[in-house]
Scaffold this active site. Structure first.
Site, PDB file in Angstrom:
ATOM      1  N   GLU A  97       0.829  -1.200   0.000  1.00  0.00           N
ATOM      2  CA  GLU A  97       0.000   0.000   0.000  1.00  0.00           C
ATOM      3  C   GLU A  97       0.870   1.260   0.000  1.00  0.00           C
ATOM      4  O   GLU A  97       1.731   1.436   0.865  1.00  0.00           O
ATOM      5  CB  GLU A  97      -0.898  -0.011   1.240  1.00  0.00           C
ATOM      6  CG  GLU A  97      -1.873  -1.179   1.251  1.00  0.00           C
ATOM      7  CD  GLU A  97      -2.473  -1.445   2.611  1.00  0.00           C
ATOM      8  OE1 GLU A  97      -3.148  -2.478   2.764  1.00  0.00           O
ATOM      9  OE2 GLU A  97      -2.255  -0.627   3.536  1.00  0.00           O
ATOM     10  N   GLU A  99      -4.641  -6.474   3.067  1.00  0.00           N
ATOM     11  CA  GLU A  99      -3.456  -7.264   3.382  1.00  0.00           C
ATOM     12  C   GLU A  99      -3.623  -8.732   2.972  1.00  0.00           C
ATOM     13  O   GLU A  99      -2.680  -9.367   2.499  1.00  0.00           O
ATOM     14  CB  GLU A  99      -3.127  -7.169   4.874  1.00  0.00           C
ATOM     15  CG  GLU A  99      -2.520  -5.840   5.287  1.00  0.00           C
ATOM     16  CD  GLU A  99      -3.496  -4.698   5.313  1.00  0.00           C
ATOM     17  OE1 GLU A  99      -3.076  -3.529   5.226  1.00  0.00           O
ATOM     18  OE2 GLU A  99      -4.714  -4.970   5.412  1.00  0.00           O
ATOM     19  N   GLN A 109       2.188  -1.996   5.846  1.00  0.00           N
ATOM     20  CA  GLN A 109       2.446  -0.679   6.435  1.00  0.00           C
ATOM     21  C   GLN A 109       2.803  -0.745   7.912  1.00  0.00           C
ATOM     22  O   GLN A 109       3.689  -0.029   8.376  1.00  0.00           O
ATOM     23  CB  GLN A 109       1.241   0.236   6.233  1.00  0.00           C
ATOM     24  CG  GLN A 109       1.138   0.783   4.829  1.00  0.00           C
ATOM     25  CD  GLN A 109       0.108   1.892   4.734  1.00  0.00           C
ATOM     26  OE1 GLN A 109      -0.713   2.090   5.636  1.00  0.00           O
ATOM     27  NE2 GLN A 109       0.155   2.638   3.636  1.00  0.00           N
ATOM     28  N   PHE A 110       2.126  -1.570   8.667  1.00  0.00           N
ATOM     29  CA  PHE A 110       2.429  -1.804  10.079  1.00  0.00           C
ATOM     30  C   PHE A 110       2.343  -3.309  10.314  1.00  0.00           C
ATOM     31  O   PHE A 110       1.431  -3.962   9.795  1.00  0.00           O
ATOM     32  CB  PHE A 110       1.439  -1.081  11.001  1.00  0.00           C
ATOM     33  CG  PHE A 110       1.576   0.423  11.003  1.00  0.00           C
ATOM     34  CD1 PHE A 110       2.319   1.062  11.986  1.00  0.00           C
ATOM     35  CD2 PHE A 110       0.964   1.189  10.024  1.00  0.00           C
ATOM     36  CE1 PHE A 110       2.450   2.445  12.000  1.00  0.00           C
ATOM     37  CE2 PHE A 110       1.086   2.568  10.024  1.00  0.00           C
ATOM     38  CZ  PHE A 110       1.840   3.199  11.015  1.00  0.00           C
ATOM     39  N   ASP A 165       1.243  -4.873  12.659  1.00  0.00           N
ATOM     40  CA  ASP A 165      -0.054  -5.206  13.244  1.00  0.00           C
ATOM     41  C   ASP A 165      -1.043  -5.670  12.175  1.00  0.00           C
ATOM     42  O   ASP A 165      -1.903  -6.508  12.433  1.00  0.00           O
ATOM     43  CB  ASP A 165      -0.639  -3.995  13.974  1.00  0.00           C
ATOM     44  CG  ASP A 165       0.387  -3.278  14.828  1.00  0.00           C
ATOM     45  OD1 ASP A 165       0.252  -3.284  16.056  1.00  0.00           O
ATOM     46  OD2 ASP A 165       1.336  -2.701  14.261  1.00  0.00           O
ATOM     47  N   PHE A 166      -0.918  -5.115  10.967  1.00  0.00           N
ATOM     48  CA  PHE A 166      -1.886  -5.406   9.914  1.00  0.00           C
ATOM     49  C   PHE A 166      -1.694  -6.806   9.319  1.00  0.00           C
ATOM     50  O   PHE A 166      -2.523  -7.250   8.527  1.00  0.00           O
ATOM     51  CB  PHE A 166      -1.800  -4.367   8.798  1.00  0.00           C
ATOM     52  CG  PHE A 166      -2.054  -2.947   9.241  1.00  0.00           C
ATOM     53  CD1 PHE A 166      -2.596  -2.668  10.489  1.00  0.00           C
ATOM     54  CD2 PHE A 166      -1.753  -1.888   8.408  1.00  0.00           C
ATOM     55  CE1 PHE A 166      -2.819  -1.361  10.902  1.00  0.00           C
ATOM     56  CE2 PHE A 166      -1.976  -0.581   8.798  1.00  0.00           C
ATOM     57  CZ  PHE A 166      -2.513  -0.313  10.046  1.00  0.00           C
ATOM     58  N   HIS A 208      -1.085  -0.105  16.225  1.00  0.00           N
ATOM     59  CA  HIS A 208      -0.015   0.168  15.262  1.00  0.00           C
ATOM     60  C   HIS A 208       1.368   0.095  15.911  1.00  0.00           C
ATOM     61  O   HIS A 208       2.337   0.601  15.334  1.00  0.00           O
ATOM     62  CB  HIS A 208      -0.168   1.576  14.660  1.00  0.00           C
ATOM     63  CG  HIS A 208      -1.444   1.808  13.920  1.00  0.00           C
ATOM     64  ND1 HIS A 208      -2.656   1.928  14.550  1.00  0.00           N
ATOM     65  CD2 HIS A 208      -1.687   1.952  12.584  1.00  0.00           C
ATOM     66  CE1 HIS A 208      -3.601   2.144  13.646  1.00  0.00           C
ATOM     67  NE2 HIS A 208      -3.043   2.156  12.452  1.00  0.00           N
TER      68      HIS A 208
END
Length: 345
Positions: free
Chosen positions: A47, A78, A100-101, A103-104, A147
């Site tokens: 992304e 994701e 991006q993080f 966590d995702f 995040h």
């Protein structure tokens, strides 16, 4: 000059042709560019990684250098991103995913844990998934609970995945290049606070072999094993401990899976005391695995003190800066824990 610059790793890999100072983010970008330049099968997807250059600016201008076919912006999915990467890898490509993080990755764990990690085994070795997944990890940026997590133990628990956590710019480049070369899926966890940190990065063949820990500092009194951003904090703590007459070894595993057990066990046996430091919460964290490793080998007999873990609190990462800082180990916490361990035992 940072502690990481002051204490280069002891390794047995290829010697660099020359060294320059780059930021961690620049080192990652250079690794991506070199891999893409050397192998047309390598491409990037994630992304906002193309025109925007990535959430943390890591991919930068790569889209202008290699084009939109090889630096691909994706929809916000994701699950779809990783699923497409698994398919591309099975078809002979070498995708490098940016999430991006970290966590995702929860949105993509079926593709990561049930597909990428298992296909090679389920097909009897007839297929490989040479996919790399890069993900910013950790706290310290005020990004709050969804995040800021440290999820390395999630991935290390899954058979078929390799997991690396570069702590220096040189390792950010060298480990990523080795990960891209690997025929199996590799998770590369990059701490967000390290992206702007500078350090020497070799030119030439800068690959760092997977499953090779780094001895960041040699000492006689205590061995501190730390990962990610905790490596630099451990080195800062070691310098402060030295003024108190405590001489610390600092070990950076670099690759969590497969783990360089020999380097860790030799260091622990040499000092007889060990402090295991991680940002992630204590319960079921990766340092528990290292503690178990020590107790299950002959190294246990060399211990002069109980193994001590210093970990993040078992709480979601708070948004408030003071609470966020208090939720994970800081340099003074490492100093205090190491001092207690040496002085009382």
């Amino acid at each position: 000059m940072t502690a990481l610059q002051q204490a280069p790793a002891t390794t047995t890999g290829a010697q660099p042709d020359d060294e320059r100072v780059l930021t961690y983010a620049e080192a990652v970008r250079e690794a991506l560019a070199e891999a893409m330049g050397a192998d047309e099968r390598v491409f990037l997807l994630g992304e906002d990684i193309a025109t925007y250059g990535g959430a943390f600016g890591v991919t930068g201008d790569l889209v202008h250098r290699f084009g939109e076919d090889r630096v691909r912006d994706t929809p916000i999915s994701e699950l779809g991103i990783v699923g497409a990467s698994v398919g591309a890898a099975l078809a002979g490509m070498r995708p490098v995913v940016e999430i991006q993080f970290s966590d995702f990755t929860a949105q993509a764990m079926d593709q990561i844990a049930n597909q990428a990690a298992k296909i090679h085994f389920m097909l009897g070795g007839a297929a490989h998934v040479p996919m790399v997944l890069r993900a910013p990890t950790g706290s310290g940026t005020g990004a709050a609970a969804q995040h800021s997590q440290s999820l390395e133990s999630w991935f290390a628990h899954v058979p078929g995945l390799k997991v690396v956590m570069p702590a220096t710019p040189a390792d950010a480049k060298g480990l990523l290049l080795s990960a891209i070369d690997d025929p199996n899926p590799v998770i590369v966890l990059e701490h967000k606070l390290l992206y702007k940190q500078s350090g020497d990065v070799p030119e030439g063949d800068a690959r760092v072999p997977l499953q090779q820990a780094a001895v960041r500092r040699h000492g006689e009194d205590i061995t501190i094993v730390a990962t990610g951003v905790m490596v630099s904090r451990a080195l800062e703590a070691a310098e402060q401990l030295q003024t108190q007459g405590v001489d610390a070894t600092v070990i950076d595993p670099r690759t969590l899976k497969p783990l360089d057990e020999t380097t860790i066990l030799q260091a622990v046996a040499a000092t007889g005391r060990t402090l295991l430091v991680q940002e992630a919460p204590r319960t079921a964290g990766f340092m528990s695995e290292i503690a178990a490793l020590i107790t299950e080998t002959d190294t246990f007999g060399a211990l002069r003190a109980p193994i001590r873990r210093l970990c993040g609190l078992d709480v979601p990462i708070p948004y408030a800066p003071q609470l966020e800082k208090a939720a994970v180990p800081q340099t003074p916490d490492i100093v205090a824990a190491a001092t207690e361990l040496v002085k009382e035992w």
